[in-house]
Every structure is written in C-alpha cells, then in structure tokens.
Design an enzyme around this catalytic site. Structure first.
Site, short mmCIF file in Angstrom:
data_model
loop_
_atom_site.label_atom_id
_atom_site.label_comp_id
_atom_site.label_asym_id
_atom_site.label_seq_id
_atom_site.Cartn_x
_atom_site.Cartn_y
_atom_site.Cartn_z
N GLY A 291 0.79 -1.08 0.00
CA GLY A 291 -0.19 -0.55 -0.10
C GLY A 291 0.52 1.33 0.23
O GLY A 291 0.37 2.35 -0.24
N CYS B 281 10.94 -3.17 -8.72
CA CYS B 281 12.02 -2.77 -8.81
C CYS B 281 12.71 -3.62 -8.55
O CYS B 281 13.62 -4.64 -8.01
CB CYS B 281 11.55 -3.16 -6.17
SG CYS B 281 10.87 -4.08 -6.14
C1 LIG Z 1 5.80 -5.30 -6.06
S1 LIG Z 1 4.50 -5.50 -4.98
C2 LIG Z 1 3.14 -3.80 -4.93
C3 LIG Z 1 3.53 -2.92 -4.14
C4 LIG Z 1 2.96 -1.69 -3.32
N1 LIG Z 1 2.72 -0.88 -4.74
C5 LIG Z 1 4.05 -0.26 -3.09
O1 LIG Z 1 3.93 0.50 -3.21
O2 LIG Z 1 3.67 -1.12 -1.20
C6 LIG Z 1 3.47 -6.60 -6.39
C7 LIG Z 1 2.14 -7.02 -5.82
O3 LIG Z 1 1.74 -7.06 -6.90
C8 LIG Z 1 0.72 -8.38 -6.23
N2 LIG Z 1 -0.14 -9.39 -7.29
C9 LIG Z 1 0.65 -10.35 -8.15
N3 LIG Z 1 0.02 -11.02 -9.26
C10 LIG Z 1 -0.92 -9.50 -9.59
C11 LIG Z 1 -2.14 -10.10 -10.33
N4 LIG Z 1 -2.38 -10.90 -11.23
N5 LIG Z 1 -2.81 -8.86 -10.03
C12 LIG Z 1 -2.85 -8.04 -9.13
N6 LIG Z 1 -1.87 -8.10 -7.81
C13 LIG Z 1 -0.87 -9.12 -8.02
C14 LIG Z 1 1.11 -9.25 -5.55
O4 LIG Z 1 0.38 -10.11 -4.48
C15 LIG Z 1 2.18 -8.25 -4.90
O5 LIG Z 1 1.40 -7.47 -3.60
#
Ligand SMILES: C[S@@+](CC[C@H](N)C(=O)[O-])C[C@H]1O[C@@H](n2cnc3c(N)ncnc32)[C@H](O)[C@@H]1O
Length: 351
Positions: free
Chosen positions: A150, A275
């Site tokens: 988040g 990242c």
């Molecule tokens: C890099 S993290 C996001 C970090 C967040 N934006 C932050 O700044 O705190 C990627 C997220 O994508 C989610 N994710 C993976 N595949 C997904 C999909 N098909 N649709 C939506 N979310 C997905 C994962 O559960 C993970 O929480």
C-alpha cells in the site's frame, strides 16, 4: 523539486531535504498526520557494481539470467509516439524527507501522534518517483493495480488530490496487509476513508479488472525485487524451485500493463514500475505491451520522456543514463544514494 522537497515544517522554504538539523527539528514537530518521511529501506549500502556479482557469488541460486521473452524485445519494431516533459510537479500537501547524499543515518521508527495514527511512513525513496510521475490531479480516480503493501497508494492519498484511490491486489493476505497499513496511517479509516469511498480495497487479478474509468493507474508489478532478493534467502525468487515463476514474470507484467492501458481514460496516465534492474522486466515489458496494444486495439499511447523533468531531482536520486534506456527511467542504488532500484515509465493514453 528541491524547493518542493524542502522542509516546510521547519518554516524554511530554502532548507532542502539534505539539511539534517532542520529535518530532525521538523520530525520532532511531526504530530500532524500528513507529515511523511521517505527513507531508504534500512539496507546496507549497495553499489550497482556490487549488486549483481554479489548475488552470483552465493552460488545457490539459479542463474538463467533473463527469460527467453527478451528475444521478442529486440526483434520487433514499433514506433510509439514519444513526448518530452519538462516539469515534474510536487503536490502541495505531500511532504517527503530524506538525509543528504552520503549520510546513511536511519530514521527512527514512527510513533503514534495525537490523533492515534503513526506520524510518518518509511519507504524506499525510489518509490516516490512513480507516484509523482502519475501527475495526480484534484478529483482523479486512481487505480493502484498491484497495491499491497500500500506504500504507493498511501502516497497518492497523501497528495489529498484524488476523489478515489482503489487499492487492488490479487491475494487476500496482501489486501489484509493494505487494510492494516492504512489503519495505522489514516485517521478514522472506516468513517473518513472507506465509507466515503475515498479509499477502496479490492481483491482481484489486475488482468481481470474490466471497468472503472480511471484517470490514473499505477502498475507496480510483481518482479524479481532485486534488493530484497539479494538480502533475503527465504522464499527467494532466484531459488531453483521458482524458475518457472521467475521466467513467467515478464508475461504477467505485460498482461497487467496492457490491461491498465485498456482501462485508463483517454488523456489519462499509466505509470508502470518495478523494483528490478532487469532490462526485460523494465523497458522490455513496456515494449511488449506497446506492441500488443498496437496489434490488438485502436488505442494510442504516448511514451512520456521525463529525462528533462527529472533533472531537478539530481540532488536526491542517481538515475541511469537516459541514453541507455529505451522508454523509462531507472533509479540506480549506489553507495552514496542508497535508493532503488526503481524503474518507472509514464505512458499517456491519447486515443
Ligand atoms: C511489488 S508489489 C506492490 C508494492 C506496492 N505497490 C507498494 O508500493 O507497496 C506487487 C504486488 O502485486 C501483487 N500481484 C501479483 N500478481 C497480481 C495480479 N495478477 N493482479 C494484481 N496484483 C498482483 C502481489 O500480491 C504484490 O502484492
């Protein structure tokens, strides 16, 4: 930008983020809920040159360097509209702080202020740029397609500009995490944010979201999370039993970005971010998504070149030479400025 990043609470419009004394002064006063601190993720310093070999030396991980998907990246020609941007505006209500270049002091943990919420949010400084690139305006409807934990949604909310921020994630435990983060940082979460629909938490596969009329979409995709992978052996994406998942990442990333470009309003912005330092997960995925949009839809997309606009951030970020990048921008971690890696690319839907 430097002025905008200045320490407003210390009452000095020309004190930059690099002024530690004023920063501490400001933090001691930081009882207000919208004062936030951006810092590096408590990581020891890493330079780009140390970054990849250090991981290699561990010898435990599988080193298929890039998915074969990269073949497509180099072999297909598309010529998207490219436009330069000259300014990166910093939202008036957002406050961000970091220590000066070369100072690796860690911020102390946030504390509860008088309203019962934590007084600042610690995050990798690189995470700020994709949200600034989104250029959120008052009244916007913003989708954070892969939102957990988040951090970027929280930054979007801190601008106080959007009418709605939709925090989506595919996993229940990860959406629970969004809720608990927002509960800690937003005063009166239920009544002031959730009930008024300023903030929605949604559980779905980003690829399956099919309506929404969004002004801005951030697509911060699952990736190899290079900093984390370097430091955390547990459940490491470079482990041999996760090869398939790792090789499939660019495909998933491309699908998420394509869907975001379909969902955003004409005139709206999509920012794709990772990242990772991996060229295929970064410019490579943008290239493949643009190709699919061009082949499969009538949508037209303009790639926004922020290299001039980002010059004003040079006192805070070390960016990869733009000549080495095809579409986006990359915050490169180094010993002096330990932020990132963060790749981001701003795309505007023009038709
Ligand atoms: C890099 S993290 C996001 C970090 C967040 N934006 C932050 O700044 O705190 C990627 C997220 O994508 C989610 N994710 C993976 N595949 C997904 C999909 N098909 N649709 C939506 N979310 C997905 C994962 O559960 C993970 O929480």
């Amino acid at each position: 930008m430097e002025k905008e990043l200045s320490n407003r609470d210390a009452g000095s419009s020309n004190t930059t983020v690099s002024h530690q004394h004023s920063l501490e002064h400001s933090l001691s006063q930081a009882e207000i809920d919208f004062t936030r601190v951006i810092s590096s993720q408590n990581a020891s310093s890493i330079s780009l040159t140390e970054f990849m070999p250090a991981t290699k030396l561990k010898g435990k991980e599988d080193w298929i360097p890039e998915p074969t998907y990269s073949e497509n990246f180099n072999n297909c020609e598309i010529s998207p509209t490219m436009s330069k941007e000259y300014d990166l505006s910093f939202p008036e209500h957002l406050n961000a702080y970091c220590y000066e270049i070369g100072n690796h002091t860690e911020f102390s943990s946030p504390k509860n202020g008088s309203t019962g919420v934590l007084n600042y949010y610690l995050m990798d400084g690189g995470s700020l740029l994709p949200v600034l690139a989104l250029d959120i305006k008052p009244g916007d409807k913003v989708l954070d397609m892969c939102a957990s934990a988040g951090g970027k949604s929280y930054l979007a909310l801190q601008t106080l500009y959007p009418d709605n921020v939709i925090c989506n994630d595919i996993s229940k435990s990860r959406t629970d995490r969004i809720y608990s983060v927002m509960k800690q940082y937003l005063y009166d979460l239920e009544e002031k944010w959730l009930e008024k629909r300023k903030l929605w938490i949604s559980l779905s596969d980003g690829r399956a979201i099919c309506e929404g009329d969004f002004d801005k979409i951030i697509v911060d995709v699952p990736c190899t999370t290079d900093r984390h992978s370097l430091k955390e052996p547990e459940n490491n994406i470079f482990r041999p039993d996760r090869i398939k998942e790792r090789l499939k990442l660019p495909e998933l990333q491309t699908e998420l970005l394509v869907q975001a470009l379909r969902l955003v309003k004409v005139g709206g912005n999509v920012v794709y971010s990772t990242c990772s330092l991996s060229p295929i997960q970064n410019d490579g995925v943008v290239h493949l998504a643009l190709k699919r949009i061009w082949e499969e839809t009538d949508i037209e997309v303009s790639v926004r070149d922020l290299s001039v606009a980002l010059l004003q951030t040079a006192s805070v970020y070390k960016l990869a030479d733009h000549k080495c990048m095809k579409y986006g921008h990359l915050v490169v971690p180094n010993l002096q400025i330990n932020f990132g890696p963060t790749y981001f690319c701003k795309l505007q839907r023009i038709k």
